[in-house]
Write a protein that holds these residues in place. Structure first.
Motif, PDB file in Angstrom:
ATOM      1  N   GLY A   1      58.723  33.149  26.250  1.00  5.70           N
ATOM      2  CA  GLY A   1      57.603  32.280  26.579  1.00  5.70           C
ATOM      3  C   GLY A   1      56.354  33.126  26.701  1.00  5.70           C
ATOM      4  O   GLY A   1      56.397  34.262  27.181  1.00  5.70           O
ATOM      5  N   ILE A   2      55.237  32.595  26.239  1.00  4.11           N
ATOM      6  CA  ILE A   2      53.957  33.304  26.262  1.00  4.11           C
ATOM      7  C   ILE A   2      52.882  32.380  26.832  1.00  4.11           C
ATOM      8  O   ILE A   2      52.857  31.187  26.527  1.00  4.11           O
ATOM      9  N   VAL A   3      51.999  32.936  27.642  1.00  2.00           N
ATOM     10  CA  VAL A   3      50.730  32.289  27.969  1.00  2.00           C
ATOM     11  C   VAL A   3      49.643  33.261  27.543  1.00  2.00           C
ATOM     12  O   VAL A   3      49.646  34.427  27.953  1.00  2.00           O
ATOM     13  N   ALA A   4      48.726  32.812  26.693  1.00  2.00           N
ATOM     14  CA  ALA A   4      47.684  33.673  26.138  1.00  2.00           C
ATOM     15  C   ALA A   4      46.314  33.104  26.472  1.00  2.00           C
ATOM     16  O   ALA A   4      46.098  31.893  26.412  1.00  2.00           O
ATOM     17  N   ARG A   5      45.395  34.010  26.783  1.00  4.25           N
ATOM     18  CA  ARG A   5      43.991  33.644  27.028  1.00  4.25           C
ATOM     19  C   ARG A   5      43.136  34.522  26.133  1.00  4.25           C
ATOM     20  O   ARG A   5      43.174  35.750  26.234  1.00  4.25           O
ATOM     21  N   HIS A   6      42.367  33.919  25.253  1.00 12.52           N
ATOM     22  CA  HIS A   6      41.509  34.655  24.341  1.00 12.52           C
ATOM     23  C   HIS A   6      40.205  35.014  25.039  1.00 12.52           C
ATOM     24  O   HIS A   6      39.434  34.135  25.426  1.00 12.52           O
ATOM     25  N   GLY A   7      39.939  36.293  25.155  1.00 11.69           N
ATOM     26  CA  GLY A   7      38.733  36.740  25.831  1.00 11.69           C
ATOM     27  C   GLY A   7      38.914  36.730  27.335  1.00 11.69           C
ATOM     28  O   GLY A   7      39.719  35.973  27.890  1.00 11.69           O
ATOM     29  N   GLU A   8      38.161  37.602  28.015  1.00 14.95           N
ATOM     30  CA  GLU A   8      38.268  37.653  29.475  1.00 14.95           C
ATOM     31  C   GLU A   8      37.709  36.374  30.072  1.00 14.95           C
ATOM     32  O   GLU A   8      36.585  35.969  29.781  1.00 14.95           O
ATOM     33  N   PRO A   9      38.469  35.715  30.934  1.00 13.92           N
ATOM     34  CA  PRO A   9      38.026  34.421  31.490  1.00 13.92           C
ATOM     35  C   PRO A   9      36.802  34.583  32.382  1.00 13.92           C
ATOM     36  O   PRO A   9      36.554  35.646  32.956  1.00 13.92           O
ATOM     37  N   ASP A  10      36.030  33.508  32.491  1.00 15.13           N
ATOM     38  CA  ASP A  10      34.970  33.466  33.488  1.00 15.13           C
ATOM     39  C   ASP A  10      35.604  33.560  34.875  1.00 15.13           C
ATOM     40  O   ASP A  10      36.635  32.934  35.147  1.00 15.13           O
ATOM     41  N   GLN A  11      34.978  34.352  35.738  1.00 21.90           N
ATOM     42  CA  GLN A  11      35.523  34.572  37.066  1.00 21.90           C
ATOM     43  C   GLN A  11      34.431  34.422  38.110  1.00 21.90           C
ATOM     44  O   GLN A  11      33.248  34.585  37.824  1.00 21.90           O
ATOM     45  N   ILE A  12      34.850  34.131  39.345  1.00 19.31           N
ATOM     46  CA  ILE A  12      33.898  34.081  40.439  1.00 19.31           C
ATOM     47  C   ILE A  12      33.444  35.483  40.808  1.00 19.31           C
ATOM     48  O   ILE A  12      32.373  35.676  41.370  1.00 19.31           O
TER      49      ILE A  12
ATOM     50  N   PHE B   1      49.055  33.451  35.502  1.00 21.48           N
ATOM     51  CA  PHE B   1      47.623  33.714  35.621  1.00 21.48           C
ATOM     52  C   PHE B   1      47.105  32.863  36.780  1.00 21.48           C
ATOM     53  O   PHE B   1      47.229  31.640  36.753  1.00 21.48           O
ATOM     54  N   SER B   2      46.496  33.515  37.762  1.00 15.42           N
ATOM     55  CA  SER B   2      45.976  32.807  38.923  1.00 15.42           C
ATOM     56  C   SER B   2      44.462  32.949  38.965  1.00 15.42           C
ATOM     57  O   SER B   2      43.936  34.062  38.990  1.00 15.42           O
ATOM     58  N   ASP B   3      43.765  31.813  38.955  1.00 15.56           N
ATOM     59  CA  ASP B   3      42.322  31.778  39.135  1.00 15.56           C
ATOM     60  C   ASP B   3      42.039  31.126  40.487  1.00 15.56           C
ATOM     61  O   ASP B   3      42.965  30.818  41.235  1.00 15.56           O
TER      62      ASP B   3
ATOM     63  N   PHE C   1      34.471  37.717  43.074  1.00 17.71           N
ATOM     64  CA  PHE C   1      34.319  38.023  44.486  1.00 17.71           C
ATOM     65  C   PHE C   1      35.612  38.640  44.981  1.00 17.71           C
ATOM     66  O   PHE C   1      36.703  38.105  44.740  1.00 17.71           O
ATOM     67  N   PHE C   2      35.499  39.753  45.696  1.00 20.10           N
ATOM     68  CA  PHE C   2      36.686  40.530  46.027  1.00 20.10           C
ATOM     69  C   PHE C   2      37.668  39.771  46.913  1.00 20.10           C
ATOM     70  O   PHE C   2      38.855  40.102  46.950  1.00 20.10           O
ATOM     71  N   ILE C   3      37.210  38.765  47.629  1.00 24.12           N
ATOM     72  CA  ILE C   3      38.109  38.056  48.533  1.00 24.12           C
ATOM     73  C   ILE C   3      39.142  37.224  47.771  1.00 24.12           C
ATOM     74  O   ILE C   3      40.167  36.838  48.315  1.00 24.12           O
ATOM     75  N   GLN C   4      38.903  36.956  46.503  1.00 25.84           N
ATOM     76  CA  GLN C   4      39.793  36.115  45.698  1.00 25.84           C
ATOM     77  C   GLN C   4      40.361  36.919  44.535  1.00 25.84           C
ATOM     78  O   GLN C   4      39.624  37.441  43.707  1.00 25.84           O
ATOM     79  N   HIS C   5      41.694  37.034  44.474  1.00 23.43           N
ATOM     80  CA  HIS C   5      42.316  37.694  43.319  1.00 23.43           C
ATOM     81  C   HIS C   5      42.285  36.760  42.124  1.00 23.43           C
ATOM     82  O   HIS C   5      42.633  35.582  42.227  1.00 23.43           O
ATOM     83  N   GLU C   6      41.887  37.292  40.983  1.00 22.19           N
ATOM     84  CA  GLU C   6      41.897  36.560  39.725  1.00 22.19           C
ATOM     85  C   GLU C   6      42.561  37.443  38.683  1.00 22.19           C
ATOM     86  O   GLU C   6      42.132  38.570  38.438  1.00 22.19           O
ATOM     87  N   GLY C   7      43.597  36.924  38.074  1.00 22.29           N
ATOM     88  CA  GLY C   7      44.336  37.699  37.082  1.00 22.29           C
ATOM     89  C   GLY C   7      45.808  37.366  37.151  1.00 22.29           C
ATOM     90  O   GLY C   7      46.209  36.236  37.458  1.00 22.29           O
ATOM     91  N   VAL C   8      46.626  38.369  36.858  1.00 19.23           N
ATOM     92  CA  VAL C   8      48.076  38.184  36.822  1.00 19.23           C
ATOM     93  C   VAL C   8      48.642  38.253  38.239  1.00 19.23           C
ATOM     94  O   VAL C   8      48.256  39.104  39.042  1.00 19.23           O
ATOM     95  N   VAL C   9      49.535  37.343  38.532  1.00 18.93           N
ATOM     96  CA  VAL C   9      50.335  37.419  39.749  1.00 18.93           C
ATOM     97  C   VAL C   9      51.796  37.333  39.320  1.00 18.93           C
ATOM     98  O   VAL C   9      52.170  36.472  38.510  1.00 18.93           O
TER      99      VAL C   9
END
Length: 593
Positions: free
Chosen positions: A210-221, A266-268, A223-231
């Protein structure tokens, strides 16, 4: 300067410095546009093929417009997805889930705002999709297994909804027939069952992935208080990988062999996708970035399909909102280990998780997050009441000792050692702890940050109203001094503008007043430096917290109000009658014994 005031100034200044350093040292970084890649990466790390319909230039934000998304969706044959929580479609090209929106969430508070789009097909500015397939090992070549551009046909089912599955089929013309059966529940969980029917006359070995793919780096908030990326959870071990770190991952760092239980996603902020192999099954999870495609994978061990037989493999795919109740039910009912930890609870998880659990419970009883925050504040203050009581009693006793302390200062003169020994003996004889005045304030610091974390990362606070103009507790107070809180015929400054930091709203002003009134329970210090610090502190906090989430400001107002009442009652119980009006006007009456 007496120790009571020293402690209060120290604790207040420490709170101020911590919050100020937070925003000075960790400002949100600017978000950069990413270039649209044009490849799809296979589970084993090789490039499968070039997508003919992928744009070659830098993506234009207009490609995310509804009409552009509809154009991209219309390029392929599709099967509709329709559940109580999700709407979208799966593409027959590749058999991928690449069109998904969340029915319960809109981009803004406007009633006709677009639904939050989670997944988008190739041809838009930010392709984001899930793909399931097979890696050939023995008895088949790459061309003989389905790939991202394989055209599947619908074998059964007209649309995908709870209780109505859809099965896709593809015959490779060389004795292998592949099928994908999709099912979806009422919330955000898909089940994908892949099968291979072998009529080649010899065994075939394949590995399902199984694959989940995201083309290009996603828009992110950003801010260090919130992890964004792979979990990723691997046999009880939790790992977080930021998007910025993914291109630097080595093969060993990005790949984990899981023996029994795990998942990767992927957790945003608020939203998540996750690949969830069947609990108890061995698999390999991988996180990587190749050619500016951010990708997570799960790969099962090799499966041998004997001649004349059919073999199947199932896995789950989560795509939706990080709702606490839903994720907790998946964790408990389906045995998905630590799935609730996919929400970024932070370093103070031992505080943030129970705080939110209680807040969620209160909201279930009250039905309004604003009043639930106030009720939570009452509970927290009740738990801290014994500590606060000892603190205020100690402060009252120190006030009784003021005449004796003044005599000590006069007798000691410039001999500081004699003064310190005399004061310690005085405290010991009267059983007074001069440090106890700091404790209630210091205890508020981790609670404040934990509640800030809860309000920032939990989707239950997003667009949650309280009363009147407060229609989103996760956002700053929308009212503004700039237009006299809506009385003047022009709009308030935008939240991201500098003017919004000056022209604050109603709630930050109430916060400042509540801090100021709390100070006035005691007379102003005689020392000019202390007096200046005390005079400015409420208004500094008022402007500093003006851009904070209104839910957090509401907590602070409620906390100040309850603290005021507690301190007033305890001071009265110790024989003191605070002269609030006198302290405000500067015409203080003597305390009543």
């Amino acid at each position: 300067m007496d120790d009571q005031n020293k402690n209060l100034i120290l604790a207040t200044a420490l709170s101020f410095l911590v919050i100020l350093a937070w925003f000075v040292l960790f400002p949100p970084p600017p978000v950069e546009d990413a270039v649209e890649p044009d490849v799809v990466v296979a589970a084993d790390g090789t490039v499968l093929e070039v997508e003919a319909d992928a744009p070659d230039d830098v993506p234009n934000p207009s490609l995310l417009a509804p009409e552009a998304v509809e154009d991209a969706i219309g390029q392929t044959e599709r099967v509709a997805i329709d559940s109580p929580s999700l709407t979208g479609s799966l593409s027959l090209m590749g058999g991928r889930i690449d069109d998904l929106s969340l029915k319960g969430y809109r981009e803004t508070l406007e009633p006709d705002a677009d639904l939050v789009r989670l997944l988008a097909p190739v041809g838009t500015a930010a392709p984001y999709y899930a793909l399931h397939g097979w890696v050939p090992s023995v008895g088949a070549t790459r061309e003989q297994v389905p790939g991202p551009s394989t055209q599947w046909s619908v074998e059964s089912g007209e649309s995908l909804s709870p209780g109505s599955d859809v099965t896709l089929a593809w015959d490779n013309g060389a004795g292998l027939t592949f099928r994908k059966t999709f099912s979806v529940d009422d919330e955000f969980l898909f089940t994908v069952t892949q099968s291979v029917e072998n009529t080649t006359g010899s065994e075939v070995a394949l590995r399902p992935y199984g694959i989940v793919a995201r083309h290009g780096e996603p828009d992110q908030i950003g801010f260090f208080i919130q992890h964004e990326g792979v979990v990723r959870m691997s046999d009880g071990s939790m790992e977080e990988i930021d998007y910025d770190d993914m291109p630097d991952l080595t093969t060993e760092e990005g790949r984990v062999e899981v023996a029994e239980n795990g998942w990767i996603g992927f957790s945003d902020q608020y939203w998540m996708t996750a690949l969830i192999p069947t609990p108890g099954r061995e698999f390999r999870s991988t996180a990587k970035s190749v050619n500016d495609i951010y990708q997570i994978e799960t790969v099962y061990p090799m499966m041998t399909v004997p001649a004349g037989e059919t073999l199947a493999a199932s896995s789950a795919f989560f795509a939706g909102a990080q709702e606490w109740e839903v994720i907790r039910s998946y964790q408990n009912d389906l045995g998905i280990d630590r799935f609730l930890d996919s929400i970024d609870w932070g370093w103070f998880f031992f505080l943030t998780k129970p705080i939110f659990a209680v807040l969620h419970w209160l909201n279930g009883l009250i039905g309004n997050m604003g009043w639930s925050i106030i009720a939570l504040t009452f509970l927290i203050k009740a738990l801290l009441l014994p500590l606060a009581y000892k603190s205020y009693v100690s402060m009252a006793k120190m006030r009784e000792l003021q005449p004796e302390m003044q005599k000590l200062k006069e007798s000691a003169g410039d001999d500081r050692e004699k003064l310190q020994k005399g004061m310690m003996a005085l405290y010991k004889d009267n059983k007074v702890n001069p440090a106890s005045g700091c404790l209630p304030i210091l205890m508020q610091i981790p609670i404040f940050f934990s509640l800030y974390k809860v309000i920032f990362v939990t989707i239950e606070l997003r667009h949650a109203p309280w009363i009147g103009w407060i229609n989103d507790l996760s956002a700053p107070d929308p009212s503004s001094l700039f237009n006299l809180f809506g009385l003047l015929p022009w709009d308030a400054p935008a939240p991201e503008s500098f003017l919004s930091l000056i022209f604050i709203g109603v709630m930050p002003i109430v916060l400042g007043v509540s801090m100021w009134l709390q100070q006035k329970l005691n007379p102003a210090p005689t020392d000019p430096t202390q007096k200046m610090i005390f005079a400015w502190m409420p208004w500094v906090f008022m402007f500093m917290l003006g851009s904070f989430a209104s839910g957090l400001v509401l907590y602070w107002i409620a906390n100040n109000t309850i603290t005021f009442m507690q301190q007033y009652a305890i001071m009265r119980s110790q024989g003191f009658k605070p002269d609030l009006f006198g302290n405000i006007t500067g015409r203080r009456k003597p305390d009543a014994e």
